[in-house]
Design an enzyme around this catalytic site. Sequence first.
Site, PDB file in Angstrom:
ATOM      1  N   LEU A   1       2.176   1.179  -1.354  1.00 45.33           N
ATOM      2  CA  LEU A   1       3.596   1.455  -1.487  1.00 45.33           C
ATOM      3  C   LEU A   1       4.032   2.120  -0.178  1.00 45.33           C
ATOM      4  O   LEU A   1       3.326   2.983   0.348  1.00 45.33           O
ATOM      5  CB  LEU A   1       3.886   2.401  -2.656  1.00 45.33           C
ATOM      6  CG  LEU A   1       3.716   1.848  -4.075  1.00 45.33           C
ATOM      7  CD1 LEU A   1       4.042   2.944  -5.095  1.00 45.33           C
ATOM      8  CD2 LEU A   1       4.578   0.634  -4.316  1.00 45.33           C
ATOM      9  N   ASP A   2       5.188   1.718   0.344  1.00 49.46           N
ATOM     10  CA  ASP A   2       5.713   2.352   1.545  1.00 49.46           C
ATOM     11  C   ASP A   2       5.833   3.860   1.328  1.00 49.46           C
ATOM     12  O   ASP A   2       6.056   4.330   0.202  1.00 49.46           O
ATOM     13  CB  ASP A   2       7.096   1.798   1.894  1.00 49.46           C
ATOM     14  CG  ASP A   2       7.052   0.362   2.381  1.00 49.46           C
ATOM     15  OD1 ASP A   2       5.962  -0.104   2.758  1.00 49.46           O
ATOM     16  OD2 ASP A   2       8.114  -0.288   2.381  1.00 49.46           O
ATOM     17  N   ARG A   3       5.703   4.604   2.401  1.00 53.11           N
ATOM     18  CA  ARG A   3       5.744   6.063   2.309  1.00 53.11           C
ATOM     19  C   ARG A   3       6.967   6.585   1.563  1.00 53.11           C
ATOM     20  O   ARG A   3       6.839   7.484   0.716  1.00 53.11           O
ATOM     21  CB  ARG A   3       5.674   6.668   3.713  1.00 53.11           C
ATOM     22  CG  ARG A   3       5.613   8.185   3.705  1.00 53.11           C
ATOM     23  CD  ARG A   3       5.306   8.749   5.074  1.00 53.11           C
ATOM     24  NE  ARG A   3       5.043  10.180   5.001  1.00 53.11           N
ATOM     25  CZ  ARG A   3       4.479  10.906   5.964  1.00 53.11           C
ATOM     26  NH1 ARG A   3       4.131  10.326   7.091  1.00 53.11           N
ATOM     27  NH2 ARG A   3       4.267  12.197   5.802  1.00 53.11           N
TER      28      ARG A   3
ATOM     29  N   VAL B   1       8.608   5.369  -0.838  1.00 57.30           N
ATOM     30  CA  VAL B   1       8.719   4.755  -2.167  1.00 57.30           C
ATOM     31  C   VAL B   1       7.791   5.478  -3.139  1.00 57.30           C
ATOM     32  O   VAL B   1       6.679   5.859  -2.787  1.00 57.30           O
ATOM     33  CB  VAL B   1       8.356   3.257  -2.106  1.00 57.30           C
ATOM     34  CG1 VAL B   1       8.426   2.617  -3.490  1.00 57.30           C
ATOM     35  CG2 VAL B   1       9.273   2.530  -1.123  1.00 57.30           C
TER      36      VAL B   1
END
Length: 224
Positions: free
Chosen positions: A63-65, A67
Amino acid sequence: MANSSGIEWLYEDNHLLGIFKPAGLLSQADRTGDPDVVSLARSYLKIRFNKPGNVYVGLVHRLDRPVSGAMVLARTSKAAGRLSNAFRERRVRKKYLAVLEGRLTGRGVLHNAIHKDTRTGRVSIDPVRGKEAVLQYQVLGGIGQETLVEISLKTGRPHQIRCQFAHKGFPLVGDLRYGAPRQFDGRNLALHCVELAFEHPVRPKTVVIRAALPVTWARYAALF
């Protein structure tokens, strides 16, 4: 149960570890040296089971930072290989919630070709160089000039949700990189992985990992 990093341990067996990742936490270590999911999970398992030496933790997706939401980690190499294949072959059901700038109605499918610029890390619609990106969405409601949508992700391209909704004219709240006019929660954005579902890599059963909405989403809880 959550630790000081905000991680919550949602599911555990001999092969898997399901977690809630808070927004702002890295999935994997990078050159910043900031805390990350893999290192924290390794420390958790080492302490919990009093294990000497290194502890195996396999990262099978990210997961993107900025998110938040559900993630699954592998505790064995066999589970890591099989789960990686499941993600690659689109056999993992991924459900997200997002808050968009603007008022959208109904439901729909976004089907684009997107391309990642390796120099800037930014993703854009590119019919020539892009790879297929598909998602389905359902509007759950709105507050003011914001819309809460539920998203079923059919492909797993980097920044896919962020890029596709921005291209449609509805950037995610807080996603300044893709055209949002204001912040959501500091450096984070209004995107949350609420559910992962997949066949267990070793046992004959379906695993469902659900992550509750973070407290920063409280004003949208009544819409979900």
